[in-house]
Structure formats: C-alpha cells, structure tokens
Design a protein around this motif. Sequence first.
Motif, PDB file in Angstrom:
ATOM      1  N   ASP A 413       5.418  22.208 -43.330  1.00 24.39           N
ATOM      2  CA  ASP A 413       4.481  23.166 -42.713  1.00 24.39           C
ATOM      3  C   ASP A 413       5.141  24.547 -42.668  1.00 24.39           C
ATOM      4  OD1 ASP A 413       2.780  24.639 -41.079  1.00 24.39           O
ATOM      5  OD2 ASP A 413       2.200  22.876 -39.915  1.00 24.39           O
ATOM      6  N   GLN A 414       4.383  25.585 -43.081  1.00 25.85           N
ATOM      7  CA  GLN A 414       4.935  26.928 -43.148  1.00 25.85           C
ATOM      8  C   GLN A 414       5.376  27.441 -41.778  1.00 25.85           C
ATOM      9  OE1 GLN A 414       5.696  28.440 -45.820  1.00 25.85           O
ATOM     10  NE2 GLN A 414       6.418  30.364 -44.876  1.00 25.85           N
ATOM     11  N   ALA A 415       4.886  26.870 -40.722  1.00 23.73           N
ATOM     12  CA  ALA A 415       5.287  27.283 -39.373  1.00 23.73           C
ATOM     13  C   ALA A 415       6.777  27.060 -39.143  1.00 23.73           C
ATOM     14  CB  ALA A 415       4.470  26.532 -38.322  1.00 23.73           C
ATOM     15  N   TYR A 416       7.390  26.157 -39.933  1.00 20.10           N
ATOM     16  CA  TYR A 416       8.818  25.837 -39.766  1.00 20.10           C
ATOM     17  C   TYR A 416       9.682  26.555 -40.798  1.00 20.10           C
ATOM     18  CZ  TYR A 416       6.709  22.082 -37.034  1.00 20.10           C
ATOM     19  OH  TYR A 416       5.975  21.371 -36.129  1.00 20.10           O
ATOM     20  N   ALA A 417       9.135  27.574 -41.488  1.00 20.49           N
ATOM     21  CA  ALA A 417       9.868  28.223 -42.579  1.00 20.49           C
ATOM     22  C   ALA A 417      11.153  28.895 -42.105  1.00 20.49           C
ATOM     23  CB  ALA A 417       8.971  29.250 -43.271  1.00 20.49           C
ATOM     24  N   GLU A 418      11.155  29.427 -40.881  1.00 18.06           N
ATOM     25  CA  GLU A 418      12.361  30.061 -40.345  1.00 18.06           C
ATOM     26  C   GLU A 418      13.286  29.046 -39.701  1.00 18.06           C
ATOM     27  OE1 GLU A 418      13.179  33.181 -40.682  1.00 18.06           O
ATOM     28  OE2 GLU A 418      11.343  33.798 -41.699  1.00 18.06           O
ATOM     29  N   ARG A 419      12.712  28.045 -39.108  1.00 18.41           N
ATOM     30  CA  ARG A 419      13.497  27.069 -38.356  1.00 18.41           C
ATOM     31  C   ARG A 419      14.425  26.244 -39.243  1.00 18.41           C
ATOM     32  NH1 ARG A 419      10.725  22.011 -35.080  1.00 18.41           N
ATOM     33  NH2 ARG A 419      12.643  20.782 -34.795  1.00 18.41           N
ATOM     34  N   ILE A 420      13.999  25.967 -40.483  1.00 17.18           N
ATOM     35  CA  ILE A 420      14.787  25.061 -41.333  1.00 17.18           C
ATOM     36  C   ILE A 420      16.148  25.642 -41.708  1.00 17.18           C
ATOM     37  CG2 ILE A 420      12.755  23.922 -42.285  1.00 17.18           C
ATOM     38  CD1 ILE A 420      12.999  25.660 -44.733  1.00 17.18           C
ATOM     39  N   PHE A 421      16.332  26.978 -41.537  1.00 14.09           N
ATOM     40  CA  PHE A 421      17.619  27.595 -41.874  1.00 14.09           C
ATOM     41  C   PHE A 421      18.573  27.634 -40.689  1.00 14.09           C
ATOM     42  CE2 PHE A 421      14.740  29.517 -45.057  1.00 14.09           C
ATOM     43  CZ  PHE A 421      15.405  29.122 -46.206  1.00 14.09           C
ATOM     44  N   LEU A 422      18.135  27.077 -39.540  1.00 11.03           N
ATOM     45  CA  LEU A 422      19.011  27.016 -38.374  1.00 11.03           C
ATOM     46  C   LEU A 422      19.810  25.726 -38.395  1.00 11.03           C
ATOM     47  CD1 LEU A 422      16.513  28.292 -35.639  1.00 11.03           C
ATOM     48  CD2 LEU A 422      18.197  29.619 -36.939  1.00 11.03           C
ATOM     49  N   ILE A 423      20.999  25.791 -37.834  1.00  8.54           N
ATOM     50  CA  ILE A 423      21.877  24.618 -37.844  1.00  8.54           C
ATOM     51  C   ILE A 423      21.311  23.510 -36.957  1.00  8.54           C
ATOM     52  CG2 ILE A 423      23.327  25.463 -35.939  1.00  8.54           C
ATOM     53  CD1 ILE A 423      25.750  24.297 -37.457  1.00  8.54           C
ATOM     54  N   PHE A 424      21.423  22.280 -37.424  1.00  9.55           N
ATOM     55  CA  PHE A 424      20.983  21.061 -36.734  1.00  9.55           C
ATOM     56  C   PHE A 424      19.462  20.984 -36.579  1.00  9.55           C
ATOM     57  CE2 PHE A 424      25.285  21.448 -34.536  1.00  9.55           C
ATOM     58  CZ  PHE A 424      25.908  20.609 -35.452  1.00  9.55           C
ATOM     59  N   GLN A 425      18.721  21.789 -37.329  1.00 10.42           N
ATOM     60  CA  GLN A 425      17.262  21.735 -37.227  1.00 10.42           C
ATOM     61  C   GLN A 425      16.724  20.802 -38.311  1.00 10.42           C
ATOM     62  OE1 GLN A 425      15.414  23.223 -34.750  1.00 10.42           O
ATOM     63  NE2 GLN A 425      17.460  23.648 -33.939  1.00 10.42           N
ATOM     64  N   ARG A 426      16.085  19.716 -37.873  1.00  7.24           N
ATOM     65  CA  ARG A 426      15.535  18.731 -38.801  1.00  7.24           C
ATOM     66  C   ARG A 426      14.031  18.618 -38.567  1.00  7.24           C
ATOM     67  NH1 ARG A 426      18.979  14.884 -40.898  1.00  7.24           N
ATOM     68  NH2 ARG A 426      17.227  13.433 -40.876  1.00  7.24           N
ATOM     69  N   LEU A 427      13.293  18.479 -39.678  1.00 12.20           N
ATOM     70  CA  LEU A 427      11.843  18.295 -39.576  1.00 12.20           C
ATOM     71  C   LEU A 427      11.456  16.818 -39.648  1.00 12.20           C
ATOM     72  CD1 LEU A 427      10.564  21.200 -41.862  1.00 12.20           C
ATOM     73  CD2 LEU A 427      11.092  21.223 -39.418  1.00 12.20           C
ATOM     74  N   GLY A 439      22.727  21.668 -44.175  1.00 12.64           N
ATOM     75  CA  GLY A 439      22.734  22.127 -45.573  1.00 12.64           C
ATOM     76  C   GLY A 439      22.074  23.475 -45.776  1.00 12.64           C
ATOM     77  N   LEU A 440      20.839  23.677 -45.268  1.00 14.34           N
ATOM     78  CA  LEU A 440      20.145  24.957 -45.460  1.00 14.34           C
ATOM     79  C   LEU A 440      20.763  26.074 -44.622  1.00 14.34           C
ATOM     80  CD1 LEU A 440      16.395  23.839 -45.612  1.00 14.34           C
ATOM     81  CD2 LEU A 440      17.915  24.461 -47.492  1.00 14.34           C
ATOM     82  N   ALA A 441      21.358  25.722 -43.481  1.00 12.67           N
ATOM     83  CA  ALA A 441      22.069  26.729 -42.686  1.00 12.67           C
ATOM     84  C   ALA A 441      23.268  27.264 -43.471  1.00 12.67           C
ATOM     85  CB  ALA A 441      22.507  26.130 -41.356  1.00 12.67           C
ATOM     86  N   ILE A 442      23.926  26.349 -44.218  1.00  9.40           N
ATOM     87  CA  ILE A 442      25.037  26.782 -45.073  1.00  9.40           C
ATOM     88  C   ILE A 442      24.529  27.720 -46.163  1.00  9.40           C
ATOM     89  CG2 ILE A 442      26.729  25.980 -46.769  1.00  9.40           C
ATOM     90  CD1 ILE A 442      27.072  23.461 -45.055  1.00  9.40           C
ATOM     91  N   CYS A 443      23.367  27.407 -46.740  1.00 13.94           N
ATOM     92  CA  CYS A 443      22.786  28.254 -47.788  1.00 13.94           C
ATOM     93  C   CYS A 443      22.525  29.665 -47.260  1.00 13.94           C
ATOM     94  CB  CYS A 443      21.481  27.645 -48.295  1.00 13.94           C
ATOM     95  SG  CYS A 443      21.709  26.111 -49.216  1.00 13.94           S
ATOM     96  N   LYS A 444      21.944  29.757 -46.078  1.00 16.63           N
ATOM     97  CA  LYS A 444      21.649  31.078 -45.505  1.00 16.63           C
ATOM     98  C   LYS A 444      22.930  31.853 -45.231  1.00 16.63           C
ATOM     99  CE  LYS A 444      19.243  33.479 -41.777  1.00 16.63           C
ATOM    100  NZ  LYS A 444      18.819  34.527 -42.726  1.00 16.63           N
ATOM    101  N   LYS A 445      23.946  31.160 -44.768  1.00 14.28           N
ATOM    102  CA  LYS A 445      25.204  31.834 -44.472  1.00 14.28           C
ATOM    103  C   LYS A 445      25.833  32.392 -45.746  1.00 14.28           C
ATOM    104  CE  LYS A 445      29.290  31.196 -41.582  1.00 14.28           C
ATOM    105  NZ  LYS A 445      30.089  30.226 -40.806  1.00 14.28           N
ATOM    106  N   ILE A 446      25.741  31.644 -46.841  1.00 15.47           N
ATOM    107  CA  ILE A 446      26.292  32.110 -48.117  1.00 15.47           C
ATOM    108  C   ILE A 446      25.511  33.317 -48.629  1.00 15.47           C
ATOM    109  CG2 ILE A 446      26.599  31.490 -50.545  1.00 15.47           C
ATOM    110  CD1 ILE A 446      27.187  28.619 -49.593  1.00 15.47           C
ATOM    111  N   VAL A 447      24.182  33.248 -48.579  1.00 13.60           N
ATOM    112  CA  VAL A 447      23.355  34.352 -49.062  1.00 13.60           C
ATOM    113  C   VAL A 447      23.594  35.610 -48.221  1.00 13.60           C
ATOM    114  CG1 VAL A 447      20.988  35.173 -49.354  1.00 13.60           C
ATOM    115  CG2 VAL A 447      21.589  32.857 -50.047  1.00 13.60           C
ATOM    116  N   ASP A 448      23.687  35.458 -46.903  1.00 14.01           N
ATOM    117  CA  ASP A 448      23.945  36.612 -46.038  1.00 14.01           C
ATOM    118  C   ASP A 448      25.288  37.262 -46.353  1.00 14.01           C
ATOM    119  OD1 ASP A 448      21.537  36.251 -44.805  1.00 14.01           O
ATOM    120  OD2 ASP A 448      22.345  35.239 -43.037  1.00 14.01           O
ATOM    121  N   SER A 449      26.285  36.441 -46.624  1.00 14.30           N
ATOM    122  CA  SER A 449      27.613  36.985 -46.922  1.00 14.30           C
ATOM    123  C   SER A 449      27.626  37.760 -48.231  1.00 14.30           C
ATOM    124  CB  SER A 449      28.649  35.862 -46.966  1.00 14.30           C
ATOM    125  OG  SER A 449      28.423  35.013 -48.074  1.00 14.30           O
TER     126      SER A 449
END
Length: 487
Positions: A413-427, A439-449
């Motif tokens: 669900d698109q409502a969770y598009a931001e939440r999935i990049f937070l650590i320990f957030q599972r749908l 896993g996706l929190a790691i991806c965001k951290k790499i892209v931000d860096s």
Amino acid sequence: MHLSVHKKIQIGFFIAFTVIVIASIFSYLVAKNLLDNAARLNHAIEVSKRLEVITKQVKEAEAALRGYKLTMDSTFLTPSMKDRSLRIEREYQMLRKVTAESKIQQLHLDTLRQLLKVKYEQLLASNADVGTGMFSVEKANVLAGENIMDKIDHTVQEMIHIEESQVHEKSELFNFFSGLWVPMIFISSLVAIIIGIYSYITLTKEVRLQQHIESKLKSYQRDLQQNITLLNKSNQELEQFAYVASHDLQEPLRKISTFSDRLQIKYKENLPPDATQLIDRMVAAVARMRVLINDLLIFSRAGRIVPESIISVNMNRLMTEVISDLEIPLEEKNAGIVFADLPEIEGNPTSFHQLFQNLIANAIKFAHPDRQLQIEIHNDTATGKELGLNRDSNHRDEKYCRITIEDNGIGFDQAYAERIFLIFQRLHGISEYSGTGIGLAICKKIVDSHHGFISAQGYPDKGATFTVILPLRQSIKNEEYIEPIKA
C-alpha cells in the motif's frame, strides 16, 4: 518596514548624491550666468565705445570745419574729410560685426549708416562753401547738420539703451540664480553633514553588532567543538557496542545453540514431545537473534565511506556481479531479470553492491506466488532541475542518474511508502516473510551518504517500483561523510 543597514546607507548616499548633483547644476548655472553677464557687459562696453568713437569722429570733423572757417588755418583740415570718413567706416564695420547676432541693432546700424552718409555729404558741401561768402547758405547747412547730428545721437542712444537693457536682464537672471545658489550650497552641505553623521553612527552600530556576532560565533564554535568531541566519544562508544554485539553478545548465543544441540542429541529419546518443541523454538529464536545482531552491525557500518573510497564505478559490471550473487534465489523463484546499459557513477563500489543487492533481494522475497517473477531495471540521466529535485540552485544543474527497479510481486500500500525505509519497520509478519526489517533502511542510508534520493511506489497485488537517484559525480564528496572511528 525594517530596512537593512546596507540599504539605509545606500539610500543616504543616494540622497547625498542627488543633493550634490542639484547643487552642482545650480553652481554651473550661476557660473554660466556670471560668464554670460560678463560677456554681455563686455559686449555692451565695446558697442558703446565704438558708437562713442563714431560720434566723436563726426563731431571732430564738424568742429574742424568750424575752426577752419573761423581761423582759416589749414591745419584744422588735417586729417582730411576722406581720412576721417575711412576711420568712421572702419569703426562702423567693426560695430556691425560685433552686433551681428542682434537684428534690432542691425536695423539701427542701417539707420545710422544712412545718417552718417547724409552727414558726410553735408560736411563735404560745407567744406566746398568755405570762402564763398554765402552766409545764408552756410547757416542753412549748419541747421541741417545739427538736425542730422541729433538723429545720430538719438540712434546711438537707442543702441546703447538696448545694450544696457540686455545687460540688466542678464544681471537679474544672475541675481536669481545667485539667490538660490547660496541656500542650495548651505542645504547640500547640511545634508552631507547629517548623512555623514548618520553613516558614522550606523556603521559604528554595525561594527559593534558584527563584533557581538563574531563573539557569539566564537562561543558557538567552542560549543560546537565540545559537541563534536562528545559526538566522537559517543561514536566511539557505539563502535565499541558494535564490537561487543558482533563478538561478546554472539558468544552466549553460540553456547545456547551448542548446549541445545547437545541436549537434543544426548537426551532426545528421553525428552517428552513438549520439551523437544520448546528446544526447537529456542534454537529458532537464537538463529533470529544472531541474524538480527549481524544486520544491526551491517546497518551501523552502512554509508560509512571516506572520500578516498569514492571512485568511478562501472555499474554494468556491478549489476552483473549482484545478479550472479543472487543466482540461486533467482533460480528458485524462476525469476527473469533484465537491465539496460548503465552509466558510470562515482561512489563506493561496496556500498553500491550492497544497495542493489538488497533491492533485488527484496523483490525476490516478495515475489507473487501465482506468477513468474519479472524484474526490470531502467535508467536515464537528467539534471536536478529536470528531475524536480528540491535542492538549492548550486545543484540544480548537476547531472543525475535515475535507476528504477520494477517488479511484479505482491506490492504494498502506497501509504507505507515512507515507513518501509525506517529501521525495524515490517509490513508483514515474520511467519510470512523472513527478515529483520533493516534491509531497506540500509539502502536509504547508503543513498543518503552519496547525496542521492530513494523512493518507492507500491501497487497492492501488482508489484512495486523502487527509484534510486544518484549524482554522476560526487562534486561535494568531501562533505557530510563520517570518518570511521576506530574502536
């Protein structure tokens, strides 16, 4: 409305400049009128002087004839009437040239010329009658000569009056500008003094304010340095914690795992079914705990790159390596994956490998059970402005690569598009899909860096699309990178 100090000084100097310009214009007009007045006065004097010379020459000629008649002395006839006439003609021509710009004076000169011509003829006639004894004729000539001389004097006075009138007009204009000039100079000087005092006071306040700001900045810098020191200390403690998590915390887990294995092997036949089930659940919990600790360790180190590790990465080769590493899970899902030719991007190759491996592994994990998994990777390059990135103007012209990873999995669900990049957030529950939610929190951290952007677009039961935007060149790669702190 509050005006800045710079704006106030600009306005003040503009006013001072305007007043000085006006005062300069008035000074120019006064000086010009003074010069014009002096020129007009000189002109009037010259005209009057030449008119006086002409009148004097005529009267002297007339007086010479009278003297000769009374004394019969021939010296009175020197110079001759012809020579006197030539002198008068020279003065007349000079006078005509001097008054060439005045039409009315030229008309008076025309009249004067006619009168002088008549007077000259009278003088010649009088000269011829000397010694004839014709006193009645001579008397008539004298009366006619006086009449012409009166007309000459009248014409001369008219011309002198015109010159004096023009001098008077120039004098009045000069007096008018002179009357304005003195107050204008006074006002401009007063305004300049006021603006100078105001500028001095304003600049003094600004300097004091600047000194106060510099003092505050130094204080903030000291506080910031202290905070940096505390942050470094905190980072060291976090590094120490990561070390403990990777070694010391895993040691009890290994013992629990070892003892549970021994317990099952040695007492398996003697244990009741409930005990065996509890031991299996304990072993599964230990395994999950070990995975969680390893993922936390990976997350803490993700994005920790130094400028020296930034190189130009061949993304085609890197993507091939990622697909090769995921060959077995791709085969298990019978997945098809295609990607277009990718450009070279500056960055840390290890971090990029981890980024795209996590994204593709995420697509594999959430494959739809009722259809074959298809993963398509597309890319395009554009400027930050064209991509609509909300960055300052310094980066709007930078070139970026936009990479999209699209799958036909279960989506979200698109409502969770931001939440999935937070650590320990599972749908989804852990019983449905494995993983720790890191896993996706790691991806965001790499892209931000890498000064990029990552976003997701979900379509429930249809699939998901992950978009990664990375700058082709790390032009500010020395900024925002965190130096690794050794434990």
